[in-house]
Design an enzyme around this catalytic site. Structure first.
Site, PDB file in Angstrom:
ATOM      1  N   GLY A 124       0.832  -1.203   0.000  1.00 18.06           N
ATOM      2  CA  GLY A 124       0.000   0.000   0.000  1.00 18.06           C
ATOM      3  C   GLY A 124       0.862   1.247   0.000  1.00 18.06           C
ATOM      4  O   GLY A 124       0.708   2.137  -0.852  1.00 18.06           O
ATOM      5  N   ASP A 125       1.784   1.315   0.927  1.00 16.70           N
ATOM      6  CA  ASP A 125       2.687   2.467   1.017  1.00 16.70           C
ATOM      7  C   ASP A 125       3.612   2.560  -0.194  1.00 16.70           C
ATOM      8  O   ASP A 125       3.797   3.635  -0.772  1.00 16.70           O
ATOM      9  CB  ASP A 125       3.538   2.370   2.288  1.00 16.70           C
ATOM     10  N   LEU A 126       4.211   1.439  -0.558  1.00 11.93           N
ATOM     11  CA  LEU A 126       5.200   1.475  -1.633  1.00 11.93           C
ATOM     12  C   LEU A 126       4.555   1.741  -2.985  1.00 11.93           C
ATOM     13  O   LEU A 126       5.139   2.418  -3.833  1.00 11.93           O
ATOM     14  CB  LEU A 126       5.990   0.163  -1.655  1.00 11.93           C
TER      15      LEU A 126
END
Length: 418
Positions: free
Chosen positions: A188-190
């Site tokens: 999600g973050d990456l």
């Protein structure tokens, strides 16, 4: 543009060093008001590409990931150290008028601002793009959120695991009869970081034509949807909700991990001719002749039956022997390697993907390098992830603050909760 603190880059692997390589974004200035992972990974990518990045942190502890451990290396957690190299750190209380003024002095000479303020927070209001664009018309602003700018979830905060769950990734990950599982990476973050980096660099190219910056937004949720690719298009075509397949592929069989006598390895068959070759190597020509398995579409429909036949054969020998046999026969195959094997491998060494940089408190610090080469050179790891406030005097004195003002600006105060 101020030079980053000088450090030595010592490659502990082979591969062409990037000495003297400035990067395609050299000369650009980035102000990083983000924290955790999506924003910091975006700004680290920009820094790896040559931009001068100044990370602004609260004096009381800074980026929360500095404490996301163990493990720690020096004063900071390895989680923080993974996403903040090639930056400078300045400590400011952004809730104070003085801290906000210091940021504005930075923005006056900046090209890019990256932030992930909570939706509806006071800082989101203070640093609204319409206000910033009036003062800095060439500024490119990237805002990263959990769920995007519109819709019923727009005000919800979120972490990577929330994004993986809410955007469907966990429903696709895990064994068919087991519980949902998050991906091993923070996808999600990456995902948001990678698309955010693409957005920023694209906006900078457009600015060369128009002379104006712009406001970019992306979110953990949106970028997870973008990464569904074949899963989403299959759902659109059939209306059927996909289910977990373990390591299996929804459209190719055999294309997954299989158990041998001493562990697991992967077979990746991409066409019917390759499947026939696999059957010859396994001395099971009957499988290639079976109408249930002759074509890939039939193998997908009879996945369970074929895998049962394959597992019975593959369980009779070791990973090493199967990999040697199938590789020699032209079938894509590999053992499943742990990180100790990955970072000890000749391939990783040949690519020069690990660099060592000197950290002021932790000493020699290994970093995974930027994964794109430019003219055969890999961007340098120019400086270690900074300690909290390491560059306060360097940055703020260049903005016109004297020693007393710097001490006042960077002092510790209790953070105000939004």
């Amino acid at each position: 543009m101020s030079d980053l603190n000088e450090v030595s880059e010592v490659s502990d692997v082979s591969g062409k060093p990037a000495e003297g390589f400035q990067g395609p974004l050299a000369g650009l200035r980035v102000v990083d008001l983000s924290k955790i992972l999506a924003g910091p990974y975006t700004t680290m990518s920009l820094a790896d590409l040559g931009a001068e990045v100044t990370k602004v942190e609260h004096p009381d502890g800074g980026d929360p990931t500095r404490k996301w451990g163990p493990p720690f290396n020096g004063p900071d957690a390895t989680y923080y150290l993974a996403a903040n190299r090639n930056k400078r750190s300045v400590t400011l209380d952004l809730k104070s008028a003085e801290g906000q003024e210091a940021v504005h002095r930075m923005l006056a000479g900046a090209d890019v601002l990256v932030e992930n303020f909570k939706p509806g927070s006071s800082l989101a209001e203070v640093f609204r793009y319409d206000l910033l664009s009036e003062r800095y018309p060439r500024l490119v602003v990237l805002h990263i959120s959990a769920f995007g700018e519109t819709g019923p979830l727009r005000l919800e905060p979120g972490y990577d695991m929330v994004a993986q769950a809410s955007a469907g990734l966990m429903s696709l990950t895990g064994e068919p009869d087991g519980p949902p599982v998050k991906a091993g990476y923070a996808m999600g973050d990456l995902g948001a970081a990678l698309f955010g980096t693409i957005g920023v660099t694209s906006a900078l190219v457009e600015r060369e034509r128009t002379g104006r910056g712009q406001y970019l937004t992306t979110s953990l949720y949106e970028t997870q949807l973008a990464l569904h690719i074949n899963w989403a298009t299959a759902y659109f075509a059939t209306g059927e909700t996909p289910t977990r397949l373990g390591s299996g592929h929804p459209s190719l069989v055999p294309y997954q991990a299989y158990p041998a006598q001493d562990g697991y390895f992967v077979i990746a068959v991409g066409n019917d001719a390759m499947f026939q070759q696999l059957c010859r190597l396994l001395e099971r020509p009957d499988l290639a002749a079976d109408p249930r398995f002759t074509r890939n579409r039939d193998r997908v429909e009879h996945r369970k039956e074929l895998n049962a036949e394959l597992e019975a054969v593959l369980g009779t020998d070791t990973v090493g022997n199967w990999c040697a046999l199938l590789k020699a026969g032209g079938v894509p195959v590999t053992p499943i390697r742990g990180l100790d094997e990955v970072y000890g491998s000749e391939q990783t060494a040949a690519l020069g993907m690990v660099r060592t940089v000197e950290h002021p408190e932790a000493g020699p610090l290994q970093q995974v390098a930027f994964p794109v080469n430019f003219r055969g050179e890999r961007p340098a790891v120019r400086s270690a992830p900074p300690t909290l406030g390491q560059h306060n005097h360097e940055v703020l004195s260049a903005l016109g603050y004297d020693d007393d003002a710097i001490a006042r600006l960077t002092g510790t105060t209790d953070p105000e909760e939004d």
